[in-house]
Design a protein around this motif. Sequence first.
Motif, PDB file in Angstrom:
ATOM      1  N   SER A  90       0.919  -1.552  -0.079  1.00 54.14           N
ATOM      2  CA  SER A  90       0.007   0.617  -0.077  1.00 54.14           C
ATOM      3  C   SER A  90       1.182   1.171   0.308  1.00 54.14           C
ATOM      4  N   GLY A  91       1.302   1.191   0.694  1.00 56.87           N
ATOM      5  CA  GLY A  91       2.519   1.744   1.044  1.00 56.87           C
ATOM      6  C   GLY A  91       3.299   2.630  -0.438  1.00 56.87           C
ATOM      7  N   PHE A  92       4.233   1.721  -0.800  1.00 58.16           N
ATOM      8  CA  PHE A  92       4.624   1.459  -1.998  1.00 58.16           C
ATOM      9  C   PHE A  92       4.112   1.819  -3.406  1.00 58.16           C
ATOM     10  N   VAL A  93       3.076   1.973  -3.002  1.00 56.79           N
ATOM     11  CA  VAL A  93       2.427   1.926  -4.743  1.00 56.79           C
ATOM     12  C   VAL A  93       1.852   3.507  -4.345  1.00 56.79           C
ATOM     13  N   GLN A  94       1.144   3.984  -2.803  1.00 56.00           N
ATOM     14  CA  GLN A  94       0.894   5.751  -3.215  1.00 56.00           C
ATOM     15  C   GLN A  94       1.784   6.053  -3.205  1.00 56.00           C
ATOM     16  N   GLY A  95       3.048   5.393  -2.717  1.00 54.41           N
ATOM     17  CA  GLY A  95       4.633   6.641  -2.767  1.00 54.41           C
ATOM     18  C   GLY A  95       5.066   6.845  -4.034  1.00 54.41           C
ATOM     19  N   GLY A  96       4.490   5.922  -5.545  1.00 53.71           N
ATOM     20  CA  GLY A  96       5.061   5.055  -6.366  1.00 53.71           C
ATOM     21  C   GLY A  96       3.982   6.011  -7.681  1.00 53.71           C
ATOM     22  N   THR A  97       2.805   6.512  -6.939  1.00 50.01           N
ATOM     23  CA  THR A  97       2.040   6.849  -7.950  1.00 50.01           C
ATOM     24  C   THR A  97       2.058   7.985  -8.345  1.00 50.01           C
ATOM     25  N   LEU A 138      11.777   6.115  -3.591  1.00 49.32           N
ATOM     26  CA  LEU A 138      12.948   5.381  -3.985  1.00 49.32           C
ATOM     27  C   LEU A 138      13.005   4.948  -5.805  1.00 49.32           C
ATOM     28  N   LEU A 139      12.063   4.344  -5.369  1.00 48.75           N
ATOM     29  CA  LEU A 139      12.583   3.067  -6.162  1.00 48.75           C
ATOM     30  C   LEU A 139      11.283   3.495  -7.963  1.00 48.75           C
ATOM     31  N   THR A 140      10.469   3.605  -7.386  1.00 45.66           N
ATOM     32  CA  THR A 140       9.811   3.538  -8.994  1.00 45.66           C
ATOM     33  C   THR A 140      10.469   4.628  -9.962  1.00 45.66           C
ATOM     34  N   GLY A 141      11.721   5.490  -9.918  1.00 52.78           N
ATOM     35  CA  GLY A 141      12.082   6.336 -10.652  1.00 52.78           C
ATOM     36  C   GLY A 141      12.696   5.419 -10.925  1.00 52.78           C
ATOM     37  N   PRO A 142      13.291   4.334 -10.563  1.00 48.52           N
ATOM     38  CA  PRO A 142      13.897   4.286 -11.332  1.00 48.52           C
ATOM     39  C   PRO A 142      13.955   2.208 -12.570  1.00 48.52           C
ATOM     40  N   ILE A 143      12.901   2.439 -11.649  1.00 46.02           N
ATOM     41  CA  ILE A 143      11.850   1.686 -12.440  1.00 46.02           C
ATOM     42  C   ILE A 143      11.486   2.088 -13.589  1.00 46.02           C
ATOM     43  N   TYR A 144      10.953   3.281 -13.190  1.00 42.50           N
ATOM     44  CA  TYR A 144       9.997   4.010 -15.113  1.00 42.50           C
ATOM     45  C   TYR A 144      12.052   3.835 -15.613  1.00 42.50           C
ATOM     46  N   HIS A 145      12.677   4.561 -15.212  1.00 42.35           N
ATOM     47  CA  HIS A 145      13.976   4.848 -15.676  1.00 42.35           C
ATOM     48  C   HIS A 145      14.096   3.530 -16.919  1.00 42.35           C
ATOM     49  N   ALA A 198       5.666  -0.458   8.649  1.00 40.67           N
ATOM     50  CA  ALA A 198       5.119  -1.170   6.854  1.00 40.67           C
ATOM     51  C   ALA A 198       4.917   0.127   6.145  1.00 40.67           C
ATOM     52  N   LEU A 199       4.290   0.564   6.669  1.00 42.36           N
ATOM     53  CA  LEU A 199       3.506   1.680   5.741  1.00 42.36           C
ATOM     54  C   LEU A 199       4.785   3.302   4.905  1.00 42.36           C
ATOM     55  N   ALA A 200       4.912   3.468   6.489  1.00 36.37           N
ATOM     56  CA  ALA A 200       6.501   4.072   5.980  1.00 36.37           C
ATOM     57  C   ALA A 200       7.584   4.068   4.994  1.00 36.37           C
ATOM     58  N   LEU A 201       8.210   2.529   4.981  1.00 39.05           N
ATOM     59  CA  LEU A 201       9.050   1.794   5.204  1.00 39.05           C
ATOM     60  C   LEU A 201       8.181   2.034   2.938  1.00 39.05           C
ATOM     61  N   GLY A 202       7.434   1.152   3.048  1.00 39.75           N
ATOM     62  CA  GLY A 202       6.552   1.480   1.547  1.00 39.75           C
ATOM     63  C   GLY A 202       6.920   2.313   0.834  1.00 39.75           C
ATOM     64  N   SER A 203       6.086   3.511   1.510  1.00 41.88           N
ATOM     65  CA  SER A 203       6.028   4.872   0.798  1.00 41.88           C
ATOM     66  C   SER A 203       7.321   5.168   0.422  1.00 41.88           C
ATOM     67  N   LEU A 204       8.464   4.702   1.666  1.00 39.18           N
ATOM     68  CA  LEU A 204      10.092   5.502   1.226  1.00 39.18           C
ATOM     69  C   LEU A 204      10.485   4.548  -0.031  1.00 39.18           C
ATOM     70  N   LEU A 205       9.950   3.338   0.244  1.00 40.01           N
ATOM     71  CA  LEU A 205      10.384   2.441  -1.188  1.00 40.01           C
ATOM     72  C   LEU A 205       9.927   2.469  -2.636  1.00 40.01           C
ATOM     73  N   GLY A 206       8.703   3.181  -2.658  1.00 43.18           N
ATOM     74  CA  GLY A 206       7.305   3.537  -3.605  1.00 43.18           C
ATOM     75  C   GLY A 206       8.254   4.972  -4.146  1.00 43.18           C
ATOM     76  N   ARG A 244       3.178   2.829 -18.339  1.00 46.08           N
ATOM     77  CA  ARG A 244       2.424   1.789 -17.958  1.00 46.08           C
ATOM     78  C   ARG A 244       2.968   0.738 -17.350  1.00 46.08           C
ATOM     79  N   TYR A 245       4.054  -0.060 -17.782  1.00 48.26           N
ATOM     80  CA  TYR A 245       4.465  -1.383 -17.608  1.00 48.26           C
ATOM     81  C   TYR A 245       4.604  -0.841 -15.904  1.00 48.26           C
ATOM     82  N   VAL A 246       5.077   0.405 -15.528  1.00 52.82           N
ATOM     83  CA  VAL A 246       5.592   0.245 -14.639  1.00 52.82           C
ATOM     84  C   VAL A 246       4.375   0.355 -13.658  1.00 52.82           C
ATOM     85  N   LEU A 247       3.150   0.893 -14.402  1.00 51.19           N
ATOM     86  CA  LEU A 247       1.149   0.321 -13.603  1.00 51.19           C
ATOM     87  C   LEU A 247       1.089  -0.523 -13.653  1.00 51.19           C
TER      88      LEU A 247
END
Length: 471
Positions: free
Chosen positions: A33-40, A162-169, A152-160, A175-178
């Motif tokens: 949940s935190g990862f998706v919210q942070g990445g979104t 930090l990592l969503t940008g590199p995953i997108y790159h 877990a929510l705090a860690l997920g938000s942090l990971l989302g 769309r692949y990231v989504l």
Amino acid sequence: MNADQPAIPTIAPASASSVRAVVGLLVCVELVSGFVQGGTVLLTPAVRDMIHLSTAQIQWVVAVQFMATAVSVPVLGRLGDLYGHRRILRIALACIAIGATLVALAHTLPVLLIGRVLGGTTAALLPLEIALCRDRLNHKENRRAVALLAAALALGSLLGTLLTGPIYHFMGDVRYVLWVFVALVAACVLISWTAVPESGKRSTDAMDWPGAVLLGGALVIFLAAVSKGRSLGWGSPLIPAAVLVALALFGVWVRVERRRPDPLIDIRAVANRAVAPHLVSAFIFGVSLLAAPIVSIAYLDSAPEKTGYGFHLEAWQLSIWAGIPHVLAFATSTIAATVAGRIGMRRMLCLAFVLIAIGYGGLMVAHASLPLFGLAYAIAGAGAGLALAGLPTVIVESSATDRSAGTVAVYNNVYTIGGSVASAGFSALLGALVLPHTALPSVTAYLAVWGLCAAGAVIAAVLTLTAPAER
């Protein structure tokens, strides 16, 4: 029991080992949940370009998701108290999965809006999980579980973040990231159908749909006014008119709720001395947790050769320095239950707000030095972690057992509204206090924001001490 309330099945108590396993599964759900919210949030510009939207349109998409969250959280929380927290958790996860799929497939604004509306139920997961833990665990284990969920929510938000940008790159297509988000949420749906037990204690009341409609209408109109204030201009007569309508609806809702035998939210319960100070503190906490970080990041990104302040950090440097409070929040939230066990929950919350006040006060003093800025930011993050774990815990412990999720949902909405109101206020402040002959905020504007956060934290610390001590 009311005629429209289904029979409550007999649920066998879970063993201690299975309960610990359940907490682990719920932690996984909250991490996603935190990862998706942070990445979104990070992908918002890319999604805008994907569907060829204007900046105003994508801002409206974000606002609509906030409105969906404000409406769905208290409704789903109350439905969980009535019909089972696991059942509603599954429904919420299914809505999030469908919404994520629609966003990944979207080629038009309406499809994107529907997907984001369904995704607004993400914020309902934590109240349902906390209520489920309270139902299945003893007092000590429940505190540890809530602390782990918050961590877990705090860690997920942090990971989302930090990592969503590199995953997108790496993937090269948003769309692949989504679709990665879709896969993560789908895994959570499967988890909810494995070893997660149903709650055993249920309310025997009926669902208060009139109250849900009134509260939902008031929140939607209020948040719409706040979100459109900057684009329409705060001097527009539409903004105060909308706020007055929202307040009128809210007043009607309070009168209706006080007269109903089965209200959506027990007004008398949330207004008592055991809960009300913590809800006001939650509003203040939303200011420092949701609104202030955006201002601080803008300061870090500012070029001193143009503004006379800031550090003009590169994107990767900005991610590191902005991630410092998230790391500290994760660390302190994991030990919050232990700290509360040693000094008491009320004192721990007071300590949390004192640390936040020191942190934001430190930003005011040390804004010219990057290492000292980072230190002050870390102190504020440490306090935020304790508050993130402590506030929902003390609020759920002060509620009736058949209103656990609904009461935590109130907390969730209060601090979200605090963040929304503060975001609008800070935006207006940064737009008003500008450098001569420019539209750039002056350093005084940033100092004012941090000063307000520090003062608010001091008020929250005092309010915490007015609440009854633990028995």
